[in-house]
Write an enzyme that holds these catalytic residues in place. Structure first.
Site, PDB file in Angstrom:
ATOM      1  N   GLU A   1      64.625  82.414  41.639  1.00 29.48           N
ATOM      2  CA  GLU A   1      65.842  82.348  42.452  1.00 29.48           C
ATOM      3  C   GLU A   1      65.538  82.247  43.949  1.00 29.48           C
ATOM      4  O   GLU A   1      66.282  81.634  44.699  1.00 29.48           O
ATOM      5  CB  GLU A   1      66.746  83.552  42.174  1.00 29.48           C
ATOM      6  CG  GLU A   1      67.410  83.533  40.802  1.00 29.48           C
ATOM      7  CD  GLU A   1      66.588  84.184  39.707  1.00 29.48           C
ATOM      8  OE1 GLU A   1      65.384  84.460  39.933  1.00 29.48           O
ATOM      9  OE2 GLU A   1      67.128  84.424  38.618  1.00 29.48           O
TER      10      GLU A   1
ATOM     11  N   LYS B   1      81.919  88.819  35.888  1.00 22.47           N
ATOM     12  CA  LYS B   1      81.981  87.943  34.722  1.00 22.47           C
ATOM     13  C   LYS B   1      83.403  87.828  34.160  1.00 22.47           C
ATOM     14  O   LYS B   1      83.828  86.746  33.766  1.00 22.47           O
ATOM     15  CB  LYS B   1      81.028  88.466  33.638  1.00 22.47           C
ATOM     16  CG  LYS B   1      80.862  87.489  32.490  1.00 22.47           C
ATOM     17  CD  LYS B   1      79.754  87.901  31.530  1.00 22.47           C
ATOM     18  CE  LYS B   1      79.576  86.817  30.467  1.00 22.47           C
ATOM     19  NZ  LYS B   1      78.525  87.157  29.499  1.00 22.47           N
TER      20      LYS B   1
ATOM     21  N   MET C   1      46.023  83.395  59.622  1.00 25.13           N
ATOM     22  CA  MET C   1      46.606  84.037  60.800  1.00 25.13           C
ATOM     23  C   MET C   1      46.291  85.534  60.807  1.00 25.13           C
ATOM     24  O   MET C   1      46.004  86.115  61.860  1.00 25.13           O
ATOM     25  CB  MET C   1      48.121  83.801  60.847  1.00 25.13           C
ATOM     26  CG  MET C   1      48.758  84.168  62.171  1.00 25.13           C
ATOM     27  SD  MET C   1      48.056  83.292  63.572  1.00 25.13           S
ATOM     28  CE  MET C   1      49.185  81.898  63.722  1.00 25.13           C
TER      29      MET C   1
ATOM     30  N   PHE D   1      73.931  96.967  32.705  1.00 26.21           N
ATOM     31  CA  PHE D   1      72.785  96.073  32.580  1.00 26.21           C
ATOM     32  C   PHE D   1      72.897  94.946  33.610  1.00 26.21           C
ATOM     33  O   PHE D   1      73.944  94.305  33.726  1.00 26.21           O
ATOM     34  CB  PHE D   1      72.726  95.494  31.157  1.00 26.21           C
ATOM     35  CG  PHE D   1      71.601  94.509  30.981  1.00 26.21           C
ATOM     36  CD1 PHE D   1      70.277  94.911  31.076  1.00 26.21           C
ATOM     37  CD2 PHE D   1      71.869  93.173  30.739  1.00 26.21           C
ATOM     38  CE1 PHE D   1      69.241  94.003  30.932  1.00 26.21           C
ATOM     39  CE2 PHE D   1      70.840  92.259  30.590  1.00 26.21           C
ATOM     40  CZ  PHE D   1      69.526  92.666  30.679  1.00 26.21           C
ATOM     41  N   GLN D   2      71.830  94.718  34.332  1.00 25.69           N
ATOM     42  CA  GLN D   2      71.750  93.695  35.390  1.00 25.69           C
ATOM     43  C   GLN D   2      72.836  93.875  36.455  1.00 25.69           C
ATOM     44  O   GLN D   2      73.358  92.904  36.988  1.00 25.69           O
ATOM     45  CB  GLN D   2      71.771  92.279  34.796  1.00 25.69           C
ATOM     46  CG  GLN D   2      70.515  92.000  33.975  1.00 25.69           C
ATOM     47  CD  GLN D   2      70.257  90.533  33.683  1.00 25.69           C
ATOM     48  OE1 GLN D   2      71.180  89.756  33.507  1.00 25.69           O
ATOM     49  NE2 GLN D   2      68.990  90.151  33.615  1.00 25.69           N
TER      50      GLN D   2
END
Lengths: 576, 165
Positions: free
Chosen positions: A51, A163, A484, A113-114
C-alpha cells in the site's frame, strides 16, 4: 434520479472527479467498492504490491501531471501502510485523495479485526480527513476531498469509509456534480496578493542592487514556471531553486544558479548570502536551505510570496509578506511594474553579475578529485544519463547521495520533470513514484535514480512493471553502502561506520530477470556509456541497470552545520 | 505573555482533536481550553489560553486558521475583552467558625454556596482567572481544600468586534 449503493457512489464520484487511474490494493473492508469497480470503464486500477507503494505511485502521477492522485486501500494494515506515503505527499504539498476502508460502523471502537482509527492515525500528516457515517456522505466527502486536495496549498486528504456504509443492497439517489459545485464556508484560500504589498515589493525589487530569486515547489504547484521565468529574465535577476523546484526555471539558462541549500551549488549559496534582496516564491525556508537561521543572509531584505500564510515568517522573519498564488501574484507584479513605470538600475545589475560570475569561476560544480581513482563516480553516471537522454528525461529519485548527485548534475529545463521526496526524505519513494509517473506520462523517458539501499525498500513493485508492461529505467548507483549515512559517519563520527555497510547486496540483474524484466550491469567506467545506450534503446520493458560505484565518493558542496549559507565544505580538503 | 485565542469552528466530529493535535504536534502549550456549540448548532466556539511570545502566537493563529474546520481565529488579549472562568471548590467546613469564615469570603468574591453537608461547603466562584486564584489562596490560608474544578477561560471581545461566520 439514479439510485446507487454506497460502493457504487464511490466509483461514480471518482469518475465525476475525472479519475482515470486508481492505485490500490483490495481487502476485506473495501470488497464492495472493488466489486463496483469492475463495472467502471473509465477508471483503470493499478494493483500495487504494497500500500505504501500505491500511495507513492499516485504521488508520482500527481507530481508529473498536476492532477490529483487517487488511492484505494482496505482498513487496518492497508490503511497504516499508506501513512509513509501520505506523509511524503504532505511534506511536499502533493494533492492526493486516499480512500480507506473501515470496519462496519457498529464495530468501530471494539478493536475489531483489521480496525485502526485511520482518521486519528493520519491526522498530523493530512490536509484534512473525512469519516463517512452514512452512504449519502460519500459523494459529498469525496468531492470535498478533491477540492481540498487540489486547491490552496495542495496536500493529501483521507476519506475513511466503513464497510456497512458501502452496502451494495441499499440504494440512494445520486446526483452527478462537478468539482466546481463545491464551496465551503470554512475554507477559502487566498489567491490574489495584497495590492499595496505588491507595489511595495516591485519598488523594492527595482531599488535592490543584489537581488536573487529563491524558487520553491509552489512555483510548480501553481504552474507559474513560464511567468516566473519571463519576470526573472526581464530584470536579469539570478535564480536559484530548491530541490522541489528543480525545472521551475530552466536549469541550463544563463540566469540559473542551480539548487541552493545544504548540498546546493557554491554560487547559489553565495549569491543568497551576499544578496540585498531575496524574492522567495512558493518556498518555505526549510532548514535544509537556510542552515543556521540566526546567520541567514544578514544583509538581505525578504519578499515572501506563499499561498500558505503559516509558511510566512515561520522560520525566518520577512519584510514583505504576500499571501497568494504564485501565478496570480506574478501577474500582479507585472501589472504593478507597468503601472508604476519601474526602471531598474542596469549598471548595478551588471556589477552584481560580475560578483556572481566570480563565485561561479571560483568553485564551479565538479566531482573531480573526489573518491577513488579508477572507480565510477556517481556524478559521472548522472552526466552520462544526461548525455544519453539529451537532458529530457523525467527524473525520479530515491533518497540519499544519488538524489543529490541527480539534483546537481542533471539540470532540468521543464517543471514536473524531477520528482523526489524533499521534505520527508522517504527512501523507497523513487521506484513506485517512477511507475506512477510513467503511467501518467507514457511518452516520457522515465528514469528512476536509486541506490542499493533505497531500491530494496520497494523493489517488490517490479511485479507491477511485469503485470502492466510499464517500461521505466531503474539506475542503481550501487556502492554497497548507505552512502549518505556513511558520508556523515566519515565526516562527523571519526569514520566509525555503524551499520552503513550492506554486506549482502542481492544480484539486481537476476532480480530483474526474475520479474521478466531486463537487468544490466556496469562494473567499469569504460562500459558505462555503451551499457546506458543499450538500456535506453529498450522501450518495452523495465531495465534495471546495476552500476558499481565508488563507495568513497561524497556529495559536495556541503553546508557546514551551524553556519551561514556561505559556510561550506567545497570538497574533501577545501572549505570556505 | 498570556494570550486568549478565540476560535470559531465547524461543530463536527474530529474538529476538537485536530485543534488539540495541532498544539501538541507543533509544541505549543495549552493552559486551558473550553469548547461548546454556539447559538448556531453547526458551529462551535472555543477559547484557548496559552503563554508564549509574539512570534509563536502568530504561528498558533496561522496554524489554527489553516485547519479546514476553522472559520475564524482571533487573539482576544490584543484588545478590550471580557473573560470569565468558573470554579467549583469543595472546602472542609466542620466548625461554626470555619463555616462563617468561608461564607464571608465567598460573599467578598460574589460566590455562592451551591452544596453543603455537615462537614463540607461547595462554593461556586465566577470571575477572571486572577479572581479565582485569589480566592483559592485566601481559602487555603484558613481551611482544608478537598477538591477543585475550574472550567478554563471563556472570553468575548468588548464592543462591536465579534467573531462571526
Amino acid at each position: 434520479m439514479e439510485m446507487l449503493s454506497g460502493a457504487q457512489m464511490v466509483v461514480r464520484t471518482l469518475e465525476d472527479m475525472n479519475v482515470d487511474k486508481l492505485f490500490g490494493y483490495p481487502g476485506g473492508a473495501v470488497l464492495h467498492i472493488y466489486d463496483a469497480l469492475l463495472e467502471s470503464s473509465k477508471i483503470k486500477h493499478i494493483l500495487a504490491r504494497h500500500e505504501q507503494a500505491a500511495v507513492h505511485m499516485a504521488d508520482g502521477y500527481a507530481r508529473s501531471t498536476g492532477k490529483v492522485g487517487c488511492v484505494l486501500v482496505t482498513s487496518g494494515p492497508g490503511a497504516t501502510n499508506t501513512i509513509t506515503g501520505i506523509a511524503t505527499a504532505y511534506m511536499d504539498s502533493i494533492p492526493l485523495v486516499v480512500l480507506t476502508g473501515q470496519v462496519v460502523s457498529s464495530l468501530i471502537g471494539q478493536d475489531a479485526f483489521q480496525e485502526v482509527d485511520m482518521v486519528g492515525i493520519s491526522r498530523p500528516v493530512v490536509k484534512h480527513s473525512f469519516l463517512c457515517k452514512k452512504a449519502t456522505d460519500i459523494p459529498e466527502y469525496i468531492r470535498k476531498a478533491f477540492y481540498i486536495a487540489s486547491t490552496g496549498r495542495p496536500g493529501p486528504v483521507v476519506v475513511d469509509i466503513p464497510k456497512d456504509v458501502q452496502n451494495p443492497q441499499l440504494k440512494f439517489p445520486y446526483e452527478s456534480l462537478p468539482l466546481s459545485s463545491i464551496s465551503m464556508r470554512s475554507y477559502n484560500p487566498t489567491l490574489v496578493g495584497h495590492k499595496g504589498q505588491i507595489k511595495r515589493a516591485v519598488r523594492m525589487i527595482a531599488e535592490s542592487r543584489r537581488p536573487v530569486f529563491y524558487l520553491g515547489g509552489g512555483v510548480i504547484a501553481s504552474n507559474a514556471s513560464e511567468k516566473v521565468t519571463a519576470f526573472a529574465k526581464k530584470f536579469r535577476i539570478p535564480v536559484t531553486t530548491t530541490l522541489m523546484a528543480l525545472g521551475a526555471y530552466p536549469g541550463t539558462d544563463e540566469l540559473s544558479l542551480g539548487m541552493l541549500g545544504m548540498h546546493g551549488n557554491y554560487a547559489a549559496n553565495m549569491a543568497m548570502h551576499n544578496s540585498d534582496l531575496i524574492i522567495a516564491l512558493g518556498a518555505r525556508f526549510d532548514d535544509r536551505v537556510t542552515n543556521n537561521v540566526a546567520k541567514f543572509c544578514p544583509n538581505a531584505k525578504i519578499i515572501h510570496v506563499d499561498i500558505d500564510p503559516s509558511s510566512i515568517s515561520k522560520c525566518v522573519q520577512v519584510d514583505i509578506p504576500i499571501v497568494g498564488n504564485v501565478d496570480t501574484v506574478v501577474d500582479q507584479m507585472n501589472d504593478a511594474v507597468k503601472e508604476l513605470g519601474i526602471e531598474q538600475d542596469r549598471e548595478a545589475m551588471d556589477r552584481w553579475w560580475e560578483v556572481i560570475n566570480g563565485f561561479k569561476a571560483e568553485h564551479p560544480l565538479t566531482y573531480k578529485g573526489d573518491g577513488t581513482p579508477g572507480l565510477i563516480h556517481p556524478g559521472k553516471i548522472i552526466q552520462e544519463i544526461y548525455r544519453v537522454t539529451k537532458g529530457e528525461a523525467l527524473m525520479v529519485t530515491d533518497v540519499g547521495q544519488h538524489q543529490m548527485f541527480s539534483a546537481l548534475y542533471y539540470p532540468l529545463n521543464k517543471p514536473r520533470k524531477f520528482l523526489s521526496s524533499g521534505g520527508l526524505g522517504t527512501m523507497g519513494y523513487g521506484f513506485p513514484a517512477a511507475i506512477g509517473a510513467k503511467i501518467a506520462c507514457p511518452e516520457d523517458e522515465v528514469v528512476c535514480i536509486t541506490g542499493d539501499g533505497s531500491f530494496q525498500m520497494n523493489l517488490q513493485e517490479l511485479a507491477v512493471c511485469l503485470q502492466y508492461s510499464i517500461p521505466v529505467k531503474v539506475v542503481i548507483l550501487n556502492n554497497r553502502s548507505l552512502g549518505m549515512v556513511k558520508q556523515w559517519q566519515m565526516m562527523f563520527y571519526q569514520g566509525r561506520q555503524s551499520e552503513s555497510y550492506m554486506d549482502a547486496v542481492p544480484d539486481f540483474v537476476k532480480l530483474a530477470e526474475a520479474y521478466s524484466q531486463v537487468g544490466l550491469r556496469v562494473e567499469k567506467e569504460e562500459e558505462l556509456g555503451d551499457v546506458l545506450e543499450k538500456a535506453f534503446a529498450i522501450k518495452d520493458k523495465t531495465v534495471v541497470i546495476d552500476i558499481k560505484t565508488d563507495p568513497d565518493s561524497r556529495v559536495y558542496p556541503m553546508q557546514i552545520g551551524g553556519g551561514s549559507m556561505a559556510d561550506m565544505f567545497i570538497n574533501k580538503t577545501e572549505r570556505t | 505573555m498570556r494570550h486568549i485565542i478565540s476560535v470559531l469552528l465547524e461543530n463536527e466530529a474530529g474538529a476538537l482533536s485536530r485543534v488539540v493535535g495541532l498544539f501538541s504536534q507543533r509544541g505549543f502549550n495549552i493552559e486551558s481550553l473550553t469548547v461548546a456549540p454556539t447559538e448556531d448548532a453547526t458551529l462551535s466556539r472555543m477559547t484557548v489560553v496559552t503563554s508564549c511570545d509574539a512570534d509563536e502566537v502568530e504561528q498558533i493563529t496561522k496554524q489554527l486558521h489553516k485547519l479546514i474546520d476553522v472559520l475564524k481565529v482571533c487573539d482576544l488579549a490584543d484588545s478590550g475583552h471580557v473573560e470569565r472562568e468558573i470554579m467549583l471548590i469543595k472546602i472542609r467546613a466542620n466548625t461554626r467558625d470555619l463555616r462563617d469564615e468561608i461564607k464571608s469570603m465567598a460573599d467578598i468574591f460574589k460566590g455562592t454556596i451551591v452544596d453543603l453537608t455537615p462537614d463540607l461547603y461547595t462554593v461556586q466562584i465566577i470571575g477572571t482567572s486572577e479572581d479565582i486564584d485569589n480566592f483559592l489562596t485566601a481559602v487555603a490560608n484558613v481551611a482544608e481544600i478537598v477538591e477543585v474544578i475550574r472550567s478554563g477561560v471563556c472570553g468575548i471581545s468588548r464592543g462591536e468586534r465579534s467573531l462571526r461566520p
